[in-house]
Design a protein around this motif. Structure first.
Motif, PDB file in Angstrom:
ATOM      1  N   SER A   1      -7.093  -6.011  -6.192  1.00 48.88           N
ATOM      2  CA  SER A   1      -6.992  -4.618  -5.765  1.00 48.88           C
ATOM      3  C   SER A   1      -8.201  -3.792  -6.190  1.00 48.88           C
ATOM      4  CB  SER A   1      -5.710  -3.982  -6.323  1.00 48.88           C
ATOM      5  OG  SER A   1      -4.573  -4.648  -5.841  1.00 48.88           O
ATOM      6  N   GLY A   2      -8.755  -4.098  -7.372  1.00 50.58           N
ATOM      7  CA  GLY A   2      -9.881  -3.303  -7.865  1.00 50.58           C
ATOM      8  C   GLY A   2     -11.237  -3.842  -7.497  1.00 50.58           C
ATOM      9  N   SER A   3     -11.295  -4.851  -6.635  1.00 56.83           N
ATOM     10  CA  SER A   3     -12.574  -5.510  -6.338  1.00 56.83           C
ATOM     11  C   SER A   3     -13.586  -4.602  -5.652  1.00 56.83           C
ATOM     12  CB  SER A   3     -12.325  -6.747  -5.464  1.00 56.83           C
ATOM     13  OG  SER A   3     -11.518  -7.681  -6.120  1.00 56.83           O
ATOM     14  N   LEU A   4     -13.113  -3.621  -4.898  1.00 60.20           N
ATOM     15  CA  LEU A   4     -14.024  -2.786  -4.112  1.00 60.20           C
ATOM     16  C   LEU A   4     -14.272  -1.423  -4.748  1.00 60.20           C
ATOM     17  CD1 LEU A   4     -12.703  -3.523  -0.498  1.00 60.20           C
ATOM     18  CD2 LEU A   4     -14.457  -4.727  -1.794  1.00 60.20           C
ATOM     19  N   ILE A   5     -13.621  -1.115  -5.870  1.00 65.21           N
ATOM     20  CA  ILE A   5     -13.785   0.215  -6.473  1.00 65.21           C
ATOM     21  C   ILE A   5     -15.240   0.459  -6.862  1.00 65.21           C
ATOM     22  CG2 ILE A   5     -13.219   1.616  -8.492  1.00 65.21           C
ATOM     23  CD1 ILE A   5     -10.397   0.509  -8.374  1.00 65.21           C
ATOM     24  N   GLY A   6     -15.851  -0.523  -7.530  1.00 65.42           N
ATOM     25  CA  GLY A   6     -17.243  -0.360  -7.936  1.00 65.42           C
ATOM     26  C   GLY A   6     -18.178  -0.178  -6.759  1.00 65.42           C
TER      27      GLY A   6
ATOM     28  N   ALA B   1     -10.449   2.460  -2.084  1.00 63.99           N
ATOM     29  CA  ALA B   1     -10.939   1.120  -2.407  1.00 63.99           C
ATOM     30  C   ALA B   1      -9.779   0.154  -2.622  1.00 63.99           C
ATOM     31  CB  ALA B   1     -11.822   1.179  -3.652  1.00 63.99           C
ATOM     32  N   ILE B   2      -8.725   0.612  -3.317  1.00 64.23           N
ATOM     33  CA  ILE B   2      -7.556  -0.241  -3.549  1.00 64.23           C
ATOM     34  C   ILE B   2      -6.865  -0.570  -2.229  1.00 64.23           C
ATOM     35  CG2 ILE B   2      -5.256  -0.299  -4.590  1.00 64.23           C
ATOM     36  CD1 ILE B   2      -6.419   1.393  -6.892  1.00 64.23           C
ATOM     37  N   ARG B   3      -6.699   0.457  -1.385  1.00 65.96           N
ATOM     38  CA  ARG B   3      -6.026   0.216  -0.095  1.00 65.96           C
ATOM     39  C   ARG B   3      -6.813  -0.769   0.756  1.00 65.96           C
ATOM     40  NH1 ARG B   3      -6.397   1.615   5.088  1.00 65.96           N
ATOM     41  NH2 ARG B   3      -8.219   2.929   4.712  1.00 65.96           N
ATOM     42  N   ARG B   4      -8.132  -0.591   0.820  1.00 72.87           N
ATOM     43  CA  ARG B   4      -8.949  -1.478   1.644  1.00 72.87           C
ATOM     44  C   ARG B   4      -8.901  -2.909   1.125  1.00 72.87           C
ATOM     45  NH1 ARG B   4      -9.672  -1.521   6.177  1.00 72.87           N
ATOM     46  NH2 ARG B   4     -11.757  -2.424   6.176  1.00 72.87           N
ATOM     47  N   ALA B   5      -8.930  -3.084  -0.200  1.00 69.04           N
ATOM     48  CA  ALA B   5      -8.877  -4.439  -0.765  1.00 69.04           C
ATOM     49  C   ALA B   5      -7.545  -5.108  -0.437  1.00 69.04           C
ATOM     50  CB  ALA B   5      -9.087  -4.370  -2.276  1.00 69.04           C
ATOM     51  N   ARG B   6      -6.454  -4.375  -0.586  1.00 70.85           N
ATOM     52  CA  ARG B   6      -5.138  -4.954  -0.293  1.00 70.85           C
ATOM     53  C   ARG B   6      -4.985  -5.229   1.205  1.00 70.85           C
ATOM     54  NH1 ARG B   6      -0.404  -3.295  -4.229  1.00 70.85           N
ATOM     55  NH2 ARG B   6      -1.511  -3.619  -6.197  1.00 70.85           N
ATOM     56  N   GLU B   7      -5.555  -4.366   2.020  1.00 70.34           N
ATOM     57  CA  GLU B   7      -5.459  -4.574   3.463  1.00 70.34           C
ATOM     58  C   GLU B   7      -6.300  -5.768   3.900  1.00 70.34           C
ATOM     59  OE1 GLU B   7      -5.865  -1.952   7.585  1.00 70.34           O
ATOM     60  OE2 GLU B   7      -6.031  -0.988   5.633  1.00 70.34           O
ATOM     61  N   TRP B   8      -7.489  -5.928   3.311  1.00 69.59           N
ATOM     62  CA  TRP B   8      -8.314  -7.099   3.628  1.00 69.59           C
ATOM     63  C   TRP B   8      -7.573  -8.395   3.269  1.00 69.59           C
ATOM     64  CZ3 TRP B   8     -12.148  -7.862   6.713  1.00 69.59           C
ATOM     65  CH2 TRP B   8     -13.108  -6.874   6.951  1.00 69.59           C
TER      66      TRP B   8
ATOM     67  N   VAL C   1       0.789  -1.238   0.000  1.00 68.73           N
ATOM     68  CA  VAL C   1       0.000   0.000   0.000  1.00 68.73           C
ATOM     69  C   VAL C   1       0.819   1.285   0.000  1.00 68.73           C
ATOM     70  CG1 VAL C   1      -1.874  -1.170   1.236  1.00 68.73           C
ATOM     71  CG2 VAL C   1      -0.166   0.121   2.534  1.00 68.73           C
ATOM     72  N   TRP C   2       2.167   1.220  -0.019  1.00 72.77           N
ATOM     73  CA  TRP C   2       2.930   2.457   0.136  1.00 72.77           C
ATOM     74  C   TRP C   2       2.631   3.459  -0.968  1.00 72.77           C
ATOM     75  CZ3 TRP C   2       6.219   4.344  -3.533  1.00 72.77           C
ATOM     76  CH2 TRP C   2       6.629   3.465  -4.535  1.00 72.77           C
ATOM     77  N   TRP C   3       2.519   2.973  -2.205  1.00 75.47           N
ATOM     78  CA  TRP C   3       2.282   3.894  -3.319  1.00 75.47           C
ATOM     79  C   TRP C   3       0.859   4.448  -3.285  1.00 75.47           C
ATOM     80  CZ3 TRP C   3      -1.570   2.743  -6.824  1.00 75.47           C
ATOM     81  CH2 TRP C   3      -2.045   1.420  -6.811  1.00 75.47           C
ATOM     82  N   VAL C   4      -0.087   3.651  -2.760  1.00 74.39           N
ATOM     83  CA  VAL C   4      -1.462   4.133  -2.609  1.00 74.39           C
ATOM     84  C   VAL C   4      -1.498   5.260  -1.583  1.00 74.39           C
ATOM     85  CG1 VAL C   4      -3.817   3.474  -2.015  1.00 74.39           C
ATOM     86  CG2 VAL C   4      -2.329   1.843  -3.183  1.00 74.39           C
ATOM     87  N   TRP C   5      -0.796   5.043  -0.488  1.00 72.11           N
ATOM     88  CA  TRP C   5      -0.747   6.053   0.577  1.00 72.11           C
ATOM     89  C   TRP C   5      -0.083   7.335   0.071  1.00 72.11           C
ATOM     90  CZ3 TRP C   5      -3.167   4.894   5.088  1.00 72.11           C
ATOM     91  CH2 TRP C   5      -3.054   5.818   6.117  1.00 72.11           C
ATOM     92  N   LEU C   6       0.992   7.201  -0.704  1.00 71.42           N
ATOM     93  CA  LEU C   6       1.720   8.360  -1.215  1.00 71.42           C
ATOM     94  C   LEU C   6       0.853   9.161  -2.183  1.00 71.42           C
ATOM     95  CD1 LEU C   6       4.501   9.691  -0.993  1.00 71.42           C
ATOM     96  CD2 LEU C   6       5.205   8.374  -2.997  1.00 71.42           C
ATOM     97  N   LEU C   7       0.153   8.469  -3.071  1.00 63.57           N
ATOM     98  CA  LEU C   7      -0.745   9.160  -3.997  1.00 63.57           C
ATOM     99  C   LEU C   7      -1.912   9.823  -3.261  1.00 63.57           C
ATOM    100  CD1 LEU C   7      -0.907   6.675  -7.015  1.00 63.57           C
ATOM    101  CD2 LEU C   7       0.291   8.863  -6.883  1.00 63.57           C
TER     102      LEU C   7
ATOM    103  N   ILE D   1     -25.611  -0.992   3.530  1.00 60.74           N
ATOM    104  CA  ILE D   1     -25.638  -1.910   2.396  1.00 60.74           C
ATOM    105  C   ILE D   1     -24.254  -2.037   1.764  1.00 60.74           C
ATOM    106  CG2 ILE D   1     -26.478  -2.197   0.034  1.00 60.74           C
ATOM    107  CD1 ILE D   1     -29.172  -1.066   0.977  1.00 60.74           C
ATOM    108  N   TYR D   2     -23.626  -0.902   1.497  1.00 60.01           N
ATOM    109  CA  TYR D   2     -22.409  -0.932   0.684  1.00 60.01           C
ATOM    110  C   TYR D   2     -21.129  -1.096   1.496  1.00 60.01           C
ATOM    111  CZ  TYR D   2     -25.115   0.025  -3.460  1.00 60.01           C
ATOM    112  OH  TYR D   2     -26.009  -0.099  -4.498  1.00 60.01           O
ATOM    113  N   THR D   3     -21.065  -0.538   2.698  1.00 60.25           N
ATOM    114  CA  THR D   3     -19.829  -0.702   3.476  1.00 60.25           C
ATOM    115  C   THR D   3     -19.855  -1.946   4.353  1.00 60.25           C
ATOM    116  OG1 THR D   3     -20.627   0.647   5.344  1.00 60.25           O
ATOM    117  CG2 THR D   3     -19.509   1.795   3.539  1.00 60.25           C
ATOM    118  N   LEU D   4     -21.015  -2.594   4.477  1.00 59.83           N
ATOM    119  CA  LEU D   4     -21.092  -3.827   5.246  1.00 59.83           C
ATOM    120  C   LEU D   4     -21.325  -5.030   4.326  1.00 59.83           C
ATOM    121  CD1 LEU D   4     -23.173  -2.836   8.404  1.00 59.83           C
ATOM    122  CD2 LEU D   4     -20.741  -3.345   8.278  1.00 59.83           C
TER     123      LEU D   4
END
Length: 403
Positions: free
Chosen positions: A280-285, A253-260, A204-210, A356-359
């Motif tokens: 990584s992109g599973s939660l973007i939608g 969304a990318i950070r949360r997916a990678r962290e999960w 996630v370092w590059w996600v955090w930096l961006l 609905i969406y965050t749970l």
């Protein structure tokens, strides 16, 4: 053991599936939200219980579903007991804060730090309650450890977040997860956490930096404008920072997916391991649907509020105009009721969307990408552990620590 190694492991792999239907969950939270409104919020304890039962009972590991045995009455009782503890603390904090600030600025900061630590204590105890109400194959999960030990660890790690611009977050998460999971048991089977902070950092370092970039550009633009005395100096940075803010939902969304995926892949129960291949992109939608629907709901209710304001303006035209009615405190009762009802319905609608969406939607995506390795190692687990009260849940609820 890495995720790739787990995927190639010779041990039997048990699938983890979620069988719940979106429509059923949507109706559950909509009905619960209306009952919350009718009961002035007290139904939320039973709604929380219903949500957990739905998520737990439709999550199957090797064909056997989890079971949530908590009750809404327990949460209500825990909340009332917690309020009896929190109310004097909040009052004391308020009075001491006012008195201390008279003598020295920021002298009340230790009080707020104590409340923050108290919140971490509450979060730990709430997790302990939820585990003791979670059953699989007739055996209950449970938890030991000290809420205060967890709280001071969390606060000490939090002190490193600001000077490191948040880059200490992976090591903080790993340390706290190790503490929680080494005190977590399934019957007499002890849990542990094998993922490291460095593994999460690499993800996630590059996600955090961006994510920091637009904030740094906006701050830099404001500073440049203030120093130079003109708008042109910082306008480019402000414009670019504003545009890059649109990327934050993608990055989150990318950070949360990678962290999960990192978190689930680090869980071990004795010889039982978990593999998670969440992309990584599973939660973007999921997050963009939530943002779009929330904006739509706000737009609709804004139009309703504008219509009510226009109706009030026309109503007040015969009485010297709306400003005169406001100054004379002669606004009609129906105006107050209509605006209050509109506001409450807006809050309820957004609350339904968040649940609905965050749970449920996130839960479904994460569970679908998980599998359990060597499930047979948990076949001879004996029951153990004691049931705890919902006091921690009440504290977490009173301090607004979510589900």
């Amino acid at each position: 053991m890495s995720a790739a190694a787990l995927a190639d492991a010779p041990d039997p792999i048990a699938p983890v599936t979620f069988t719940g239907q979106n429509g059923v969950f949507r109706r559950l939270v909509m009905r619960g939200a209306l009952l919350e409104l009718a009961t002035f919020g007290f139904y939320r304890f039973w709604l929380t219980t219903d949500i957990r039962r739905h998520l737990w009972s439709h999550t199957e590991i090797d064909g056997d579903a989890l079971e949530y045995i908590g009750r809404g009455k327990e949460l209500l009782l825990g909340f009332l007991i917690a309020m009896a503890v929190l109310a004097p603390l909040f009052l004391l904090n308020f009075l001491l804060g006012l008195e201390i600030e008279r003598f020295k600025a920021f002298a009340s900061l230790p009080l707020y730090l104590f409340l923050a630590a108290f919140g971490q204590f509450a979060a730990y105890r709430a997790r302990r309650y939820r585990l003791t109400r979670t059953v699989w194959r007739g055996v209950r999960f449970w938890m030991t450890g000290s809420g205060w030990s967890y709280a001071w660890r969390s606060m000490l790690w939090a002190l490193l977040l600001f000077p490191t611009l948040g880059f200490a977050y992976p090591w903080r998460s790993a340390a706290l997860e190790r503490y929680k999971l080494r005190h977590t048991l399934y019957g007499n089977l002890l849990c542990r956490f094998e993922a490291t902070g460095w593994q999460l950092f690499k993800r996630v370092w590059w996600v955090w930096l961006l994510g920091l970039l637009p904030i740094l550009l906006l701050v830099g633009g404001v500073v440049a404008t203030a120093v130079s005395g003109g708008v042109a100096a910082g306008s480019g940075a402000l414009l670019l920072g504003g545009v890059l803010l649109l990327s934050l939902p993608f990055l989150h969304a990318i950070r949360r997916a990678r962290e999960w995926a990192w978190w689930a892949g680090g869980i071990r129960f004795g010889g039982v391991a978990v593999a998670c291949h969440l992309r990584s992109g599973s939660l973007i939608g999921v997050y963009w649907k939530l943002i779009g629907l929330v904006l739509l709901v706000i737009a609709v209710f804004s139009a309703i509020a504008a219509g009510l304001a226009a109706a009030l303006f026309n109503f007040g035209a015969s009485s010297g105009g709306l400003p005169a009615m406001i100054l004379a405190r002669q606004l009609p009762v129906w105006g107050f009721v209509a605006f209050a009802a509109t506001y409450l319905l807006l809050i309820i609608a957004i609350g339904v969307l968040l649940r609905i969406y965050t749970l449920q939607r996130v839960w479904r995506r994460v569970v679908a990408e998980c599998a359990v390795i060597d499930i047979e190692a948990a076949s001879n687990v004996g029951a153990a552990g004691d049931v705890v009260t919902a006091f921690g849940e009440g504290l977490a609820d009173g301090l607004d620590f979510g589900l």
